[in-house]
Write a protein that holds these residues in place. Sequence first.
Motif, mmCIF file in Angstrom:
data_model
loop_
_atom_site.group_PDB
_atom_site.id
_atom_site.type_symbol
_atom_site.label_atom_id
_atom_site.label_comp_id
_atom_site.label_asym_id
_atom_site.label_seq_id
_atom_site.Cartn_x
_atom_site.Cartn_y
_atom_site.Cartn_z
ATOM 1 N N PRO A 47 60.272 9.462 89.381
ATOM 2 C CA PRO A 47 61.270 8.451 89.996
ATOM 3 C C PRO A 47 61.035 7.886 91.351
ATOM 4 O O PRO A 47 61.281 6.739 91.440
ATOM 5 C CB PRO A 47 62.509 9.140 90.003
ATOM 6 C CG PRO A 47 62.191 10.623 90.302
ATOM 7 C CD PRO A 47 60.969 10.760 89.449
ATOM 8 N N SER A 64 56.806 5.967 90.090
ATOM 9 C CA SER A 64 56.733 5.139 89.062
ATOM 10 C C SER A 64 55.446 5.548 88.260
ATOM 11 O O SER A 64 54.992 4.439 87.903
ATOM 12 C CB SER A 64 57.229 3.665 89.333
ATOM 13 O OG SER A 64 58.252 3.538 89.882
ATOM 14 N N GLY A 110 62.722 12.650 94.802
ATOM 15 C CA GLY A 110 62.954 12.620 93.572
ATOM 16 C C GLY A 110 62.789 13.718 92.689
ATOM 17 O O GLY A 110 62.915 13.659 91.223
ATOM 18 N N GLU A 131 65.537 14.958 90.135
ATOM 19 C CA GLU A 131 65.552 13.924 89.219
ATOM 20 C C GLU A 131 64.371 14.125 88.135
ATOM 21 O O GLU A 131 64.790 14.088 87.055
ATOM 22 C CB GLU A 131 65.796 12.393 89.556
ATOM 23 C CG GLU A 131 65.781 11.296 88.513
ATOM 24 C CD GLU A 131 66.789 11.433 87.549
ATOM 25 O OE1 GLU A 131 66.672 10.838 86.609
ATOM 26 O OE2 GLU A 131 67.903 12.027 87.817
ATOM 27 N N ARG A 166 64.913 14.962 84.128
ATOM 28 C CA ARG A 166 64.286 14.493 83.019
ATOM 29 C C ARG A 166 63.336 15.296 82.132
ATOM 30 O O ARG A 166 63.490 15.118 81.087
ATOM 31 C CB ARG A 166 63.441 13.122 83.625
ATOM 32 C CG ARG A 166 64.152 12.189 84.356
ATOM 33 C CD ARG A 166 63.051 10.954 84.901
ATOM 34 N NE ARG A 166 63.887 10.093 85.477
ATOM 35 C CZ ARG A 166 62.982 8.991 86.116
ATOM 36 N NH1 ARG A 166 61.914 8.697 86.196
ATOM 37 N NH2 ARG A 166 64.001 7.966 86.827
#
Length: 592
Positions: A99, A102, A137, A140, A144
């Motif tokens: 996150p 990218s 991140g 997160e 995912r």
Amino acid sequence: SMANAHYMCRKMLHKIFILSRKTTFISFNSHKRRSFGSYYTRQDDSFLLSLLVQRHHHHRQQQHQHQGFITRTNTSLSRRKIAALEEDLIRAIGQLEDPILSKDLKTLGWLPRRLIIKEDEEIVTLTIQIPSLLNPGLDELKRRVESTANDMLHDTGLKIAIDIQISKPFPIFTSSTDQRNEYLKTLGPGLANVSHFLAVYSCKGGVGKSTTSVNLAYEMARMGGRVGLLDVDIYGPSLPILVKPDDPAVRQSTIGTGMIKPIEHRGVKLLSLGYVSPDSGVPGSGEAGGAAVMRGPMAGRVVTQLLKGTEWGDLDVLVLDLPPGTGDVQLALCQDLRLTGAVAVTTPSKLALADAKKGIDMFTSLGVPTLAIVENMSYFVCDGGGKHYPFGKAVLEEETQNVFQLPISVVTNDANDSGVPLALSRPSAAELELSVFESLAATVARGLLISQHGKGSSTDANQDSFSPVQTHRVIFPKSTSEDEFDIASTHVSLSDKEQGFIARFFSDKGAMQIVIPGIVLRFRHPKTGEIIDGDEKESNSIVKKHKTARLWPAKLEPKGRYGYCIKWADGATIIYSMISIAKAAGAVPVKS
């Protein structure tokens, strides 16, 4: 027929027996050993056959574990289903993006190294190798991965378990292998496994720089990072006052003569001249040491000894609490180390802000981005709940969008006096201050992560707006290539051709090599790269005029991310920035 099959089987077993005659003992289970003599009988059929089958299954199991990621443990899934499950999981997880960066896990090289299925526990353990836990991140990302994997495992009745493993840190490079090896040699064994160097600086004393350094270091350690903190302010070391370790002894290291080990306290490795024994002979050493009266060259040697003469071990980041100002110590560290970034500390007063902007300009010119600005003693909240700004409201957003305001705080002062940093004691009354330090640590960690891996394209506008690491990119108009080149990765070496240099510039698609005559670089401004006389035509005549002066480079030394120090044959020693070298090669900066 069955008789022929039995005959062929016995014949094959006999050949195995003949090949095994030189082996005195062969183990066929954990408790018994079978001795071979010089004879072979029908009674050996069952033994050799069982041995052959056992070895065949063992070989197939090893081959399967070596070629694949999944290890079966008491599962009813067929090999075909396991292979298909493995392929689907690796493909799906590899496409998931971090996150912050990218970029997908396959591109980052963080793909799972092992999947273990335990049907009796109904768990699939997935191991991901990442460089550091300093990733805001990470939670997160785990969510995912778990969500994607559990959706794929829904029909199997299995659940996913994420095992995060951290790889060994290493210095971050953007240059060639030769330059990497040279830089490692410069660092020495004490810094060989430090990924990032982070400077915390101020241009005024007494603005809270050391307080920020200590709490930032402990907040990043709280995130899971491997963190070190070096008090570089040898004239006024503050670390022994701010942090009182349980065991403050500085001990010798075994990795080199004269090297020491840092003090480890509550998850952070610490070192300061104030921790060093007063018997060391260094002026100002020891917590109760006198004034550190020493000139610049000696101060530089002391800093180098503290930095490179210490066995720092595995660190994701080494925080450098710099002395105030923009003097020799700051310049030496910026030139000798590849600083990933810096944090500026100031107060909102106009006087402090004027100097803070000079510091930001200096670090920017040295190729070091300022990741965040801490505006300390920004305001206070009165008993009635009102917010007051005794030093005025500063305007720093034009320097960076990451400005963190800390209030005038009694709890922070009490923590400093007690020797237990606010990030460790965490009193309930310091909820506001702790939230600022947590946000600061997350922002810095994000900047370090992006500097190491770069940032991919993203559809999230909020993510795109944050890019703490400013890189200088150039193009070469006279070249057939239309690529943009990042000058931070430029590699320069000496060349006999035209008594100059060979400069290699790297882009996302490849590299370009250009020969720069020494006389051309000599008449460029060392910092900006502009022609010294400001007139290209006149400069060309100067170059022709001085060709007989034999101005050629005699020695070349890299100076971190800033550029190169060149010693010329006529005795001049000049440090040239990367942009200066690029312009001498014919490059033109890309406008952002």
